[in-house]
Design a protein around this motif. Structure first.
Motif, PDB file in Angstrom:
ATOM      1  N   SER A 108      -0.661 -14.226  62.022  1.00 23.26           N
ATOM      2  CA  SER A 108      -1.871 -13.733  62.586  1.00 23.26           C
ATOM      3  C   SER A 108      -3.136 -14.028  61.605  1.00 23.26           C
ATOM      4  N   ILE A 109      -4.220 -13.564  61.808  1.00 23.45           N
ATOM      5  CA  ILE A 109      -5.611 -14.039  60.945  1.00 23.45           C
ATOM      6  C   ILE A 109      -6.020 -12.748  59.995  1.00 23.45           C
ATOM      7  N   ILE A 110      -6.229 -13.108  58.974  1.00 25.23           N
ATOM      8  CA  ILE A 110      -6.691 -11.903  58.203  1.00 25.23           C
ATOM      9  C   ILE A 110      -7.862 -11.367  58.772  1.00 25.23           C
ATOM     10  N   ASN A 111      -8.148  -9.907  58.551  1.00 25.64           N
ATOM     11  CA  ASN A 111      -9.265  -9.175  59.063  1.00 25.64           C
ATOM     12  C   ASN A 111      -9.509  -9.266  60.533  1.00 25.64           C
ATOM     13  N   CYS A 112      -8.467  -9.779  61.380  1.00 24.33           N
ATOM     14  CA  CYS A 112      -8.743  -9.889  62.735  1.00 24.33           C
ATOM     15  C   CYS A 112      -8.995  -8.667  63.365  1.00 24.33           C
ATOM     16  N   ASP A 113      -8.716  -7.574  62.648  1.00 27.23           N
ATOM     17  CA  ASP A 113      -9.216  -6.247  63.338  1.00 27.23           C
ATOM     18  C   ASP A 113     -10.649  -5.692  63.081  1.00 27.23           C
ATOM     19  N   GLN A 114     -11.359  -6.398  62.148  1.00 28.74           N
ATOM     20  CA  GLN A 114     -12.476  -5.976  61.773  1.00 28.74           C
ATOM     21  C   GLN A 114     -13.410  -7.010  62.414  1.00 28.74           C
ATOM     22  N   VAL A 115     -13.102  -7.823  63.300  1.00 28.21           N
ATOM     23  CA  VAL A 115     -14.220  -8.790  64.268  1.00 28.21           C
ATOM     24  C   VAL A 115     -14.149  -8.391  65.269  1.00 28.21           C
ATOM     25  N   ARG A 116     -15.400  -8.154  66.273  1.00 36.31           N
ATOM     26  CA  ARG A 116     -15.506  -7.733  67.568  1.00 36.31           C
ATOM     27  C   ARG A 116     -15.168  -8.906  68.409  1.00 36.31           C
ATOM     28  N   LEU A 117     -14.963 -10.156  68.306  1.00 40.47           N
ATOM     29  CA  LEU A 117     -14.897 -11.200  69.058  1.00 40.47           C
ATOM     30  C   LEU A 117     -13.637 -11.043  69.981  1.00 40.47           C
ATOM     31  N   LYS A 123      -5.916 -11.075  68.740  1.00 41.64           N
ATOM     32  CA  LYS A 123      -4.878 -11.128  67.591  1.00 41.64           C
ATOM     33  C   LYS A 123      -4.401  -9.645  67.118  1.00 41.64           C
ATOM     34  N   ALA A 124      -5.536  -8.900  66.899  1.00 39.51           N
ATOM     35  CA  ALA A 124      -5.422  -7.443  66.634  1.00 39.51           C
ATOM     36  C   ALA A 124      -4.417  -6.779  67.588  1.00 39.51           C
ATOM     37  N   GLU A 125      -4.658  -6.938  68.775  1.00 38.55           N
ATOM     38  CA  GLU A 125      -3.964  -6.331  69.699  1.00 38.55           C
ATOM     39  C   GLU A 125      -2.466  -6.722  69.671  1.00 38.55           C
ATOM     40  N   LYS A 126      -2.136  -7.945  69.406  1.00 41.46           N
ATOM     41  CA  LYS A 126      -0.870  -8.510  69.369  1.00 41.46           C
ATOM     42  C   LYS A 126      -0.119  -7.817  68.208  1.00 41.46           C
ATOM     43  N   GLU A 127      -0.752  -7.651  67.069  1.00 44.61           N
ATOM     44  CA  GLU A 127      -0.299  -6.965  65.958  1.00 44.61           C
ATOM     45  C   GLU A 127       0.080  -5.782  66.304  1.00 44.61           C
ATOM     46  N   GLN A 128      -0.792  -4.819  66.968  1.00 46.02           N
ATOM     47  CA  GLN A 128      -0.492  -3.523  67.446  1.00 46.02           C
ATOM     48  C   GLN A 128       0.938  -3.582  68.264  1.00 46.02           C
ATOM     49  N   THR A 142      -3.048 -14.745  57.665  1.00 47.00           N
ATOM     50  CA  THR A 142      -3.536 -15.691  56.651  1.00 47.00           C
ATOM     51  C   THR A 142      -5.009 -16.074  56.846  1.00 47.00           C
ATOM     52  N   THR A 143      -5.411 -16.653  55.952  1.00 47.52           N
ATOM     53  CA  THR A 143      -6.921 -17.252  56.139  1.00 47.52           C
ATOM     54  C   THR A 143      -7.104 -18.454  57.148  1.00 47.52           C
ATOM     55  N   GLN A 144      -8.127 -18.940  57.421  1.00 45.44           N
ATOM     56  CA  GLN A 144      -8.287 -20.208  58.337  1.00 45.44           C
ATOM     57  C   GLN A 144      -7.462 -21.386  57.537  1.00 45.44           C
ATOM     58  N   PHE A 145      -7.155 -22.481  58.490  1.00 46.03           N
ATOM     59  CA  PHE A 145      -6.459 -23.402  57.949  1.00 46.03           C
ATOM     60  C   PHE A 145      -7.769 -24.605  57.695  1.00 46.03           C
ATOM     61  N   HIS A 146      -7.317 -25.459  56.905  1.00 55.06           N
ATOM     62  CA  HIS A 146      -8.374 -26.671  56.458  1.00 55.06           C
ATOM     63  C   HIS A 146      -9.004 -27.214  57.644  1.00 55.06           C
ATOM     64  N   SER A 147      -8.164 -27.459  58.453  1.00 54.19           N
ATOM     65  CA  SER A 147      -8.491 -28.318  59.843  1.00 54.19           C
ATOM     66  C   SER A 147      -9.509 -27.569  60.607  1.00 54.19           C
ATOM     67  N   LEU A 148      -9.642 -26.234  60.398  1.00 55.61           N
ATOM     68  CA  LEU A 148     -10.714 -25.218  61.258  1.00 55.61           C
ATOM     69  C   LEU A 148     -12.065 -25.724  60.775  1.00 55.61           C
ATOM     70  N   LEU A 149     -12.461 -25.737  59.454  1.00 57.28           N
ATOM     71  CA  LEU A 149     -13.492 -26.189  58.999  1.00 57.28           C
ATOM     72  C   LEU A 149     -13.808 -27.519  59.005  1.00 57.28           C
ATOM     73  N   ALA A 150     -12.866 -28.569  59.026  1.00 63.05           N
ATOM     74  CA  ALA A 150     -12.932 -29.780  59.185  1.00 63.05           C
ATOM     75  C   ALA A 150     -13.561 -30.020  60.633  1.00 63.05           C
ATOM     76  N   GLU A 151     -12.971 -29.241  61.566  1.00 62.86           N
ATOM     77  CA  GLU A 151     -13.592 -29.421  63.050  1.00 62.86           C
ATOM     78  C   GLU A 151     -14.904 -28.981  63.079  1.00 62.86           C
ATOM     79  N   VAL A 152     -15.406 -27.674  62.370  1.00 67.52           N
ATOM     80  CA  VAL A 152     -16.583 -27.456  62.656  1.00 67.52           C
ATOM     81  C   VAL A 152     -17.566 -28.328  61.999  1.00 67.52           C
ATOM     82  N   PHE A 153     -17.264 -28.770  60.935  1.00 66.79           N
ATOM     83  CA  PHE A 153     -18.160 -29.863  60.168  1.00 66.79           C
ATOM     84  C   PHE A 153     -18.342 -30.969  60.937  1.00 66.79           C
TER      85      PHE A 153
END
Ligand SMILES: NC(=O)c1ccc[n+]([C@@H]2O[C@H](COP(=O)([O-])OP(=O)(O)OC[C@H]3O[C@@H](n4cnc5c(N)ncnc54)[C@H](OP(=O)(O)O)[C@@H]3O)[C@@H](O)[C@H]2O)c1
Length: 207
Positions: A108-117, A123-128, A142-153
């Motif tokens: 899952s993704i770190i802090n996914c339960d603190q983001v309203r998107l 992800k948070a619902e699946k954790e439940q 986990t935090t984001q993967f390198h590939s995600l930022l590479a994609e954004v940039f």
């Protein structure tokens, strides 16, 4: 020999879990909707590949049959997949229970339960759902993967812009680090359901 089933075993993290599990001498089954052809980049010799879909449940029990542990590296990015993401987790967990799988480990993704998107909320619902499952579960965030930022940039560079995320900090990691953390939890002795957070170092926050 311990048998591990990797749900989403053809994705960027799932492929790494399959590779590392084979390296450790485990029996490995991987499933996804589109199993890789032998010799293709996502195919690892020695793994057994199944076609299965958690959105319908088709093939999932067969893929899990005989497995001791399942590692869930599934993803869902389309609107429909986001909506059904947690339900897919339920289908996987129910089949795991029926097939006698002893443990389920979720990526899952770190802090996914603190983001309203919607994406993070799925992800948070699946954790439940994992927290309420009838089998032992571990959630590895986990935090984001390198590939995600590479994609954004790279998207920004196409329009000659450098994106700036006000107030945001990134501490990216590689899919192979995430895979190693998932395997570690999959092979750990049975315990109670908990959440493990992985950044570049491993942080544990047990509930
Ligand atoms: N990207 C990041 O920075 C990041 C950071 C932390 C955590 N994560 C989380 O890590 C997880 C894995 O991410 P990833 O980038 O490795 O994903 P990915 O590369 O998109 O792989 C997803 C896998 O799931 C399979 N799949 C998708 N829908 C399926 C379905 N209905 N039934 C069966 N298999 C299905 C895919 O194969 P088919 O399409 O052939 O079915 C593929 O094997 C995600 O939950 C993501 O949120 C991502």
């Amino acid at each position: 020999m311990l048998r591990i089933c990797v749900a989403g075993g053809t994705g960027q993290v799932g492929t790494e879990v399959v590779r590392q599990a084979l390296e450790r001498g485990l029996e490995v089954v991987a499933f996804s909707r589109h199993p890789p052809a032998p010799g293709s980049a996502r195919y690892h010799n020695g793994a057994i590949y199944w076609a299965a879909d958690v959105a319908t449940g088709s093939g999932v029990a067969d893929a899990l049959s005989g497995a001791d542990v399942v590692v869930d590296c599934l993803e869902g990015r389309s609107r429909k997949a986001i909506k059904g993401f947690a339900d897919g987790g339920d289908r996987l967990l129910r089949a795991a229970k029926t097939e006698g799988v002893k443990k389920a480990v979720l990526l899952s993704i770190i802090n996914c339960d603190q983001v309203r998107l919607g994406y993070q909320r799925s992800k948070a619902e699946k954790e439940q759902r994992y927290a309420r499952a009838d089998v032992e579960t571990v959630v590895v965030r986990t935090t984001q993967f390198h590939s995600l930022l590479a994609e954004v940039f790279s998207v920004g560079s196409r329009v000659r812009l450098i994106p700036v995320f006000k107030g945001a900090r990134f501490q990216t990691m590689s899919p192979s680090e995430a895979a190693a953390a998932l395997l570690e939890e999959a092979l750990d002795a049975p315990g109670r359901s908990l959440i493990v957070c992985v950044r570049l170092a491993v942080l544990r926050s047990c509930r």
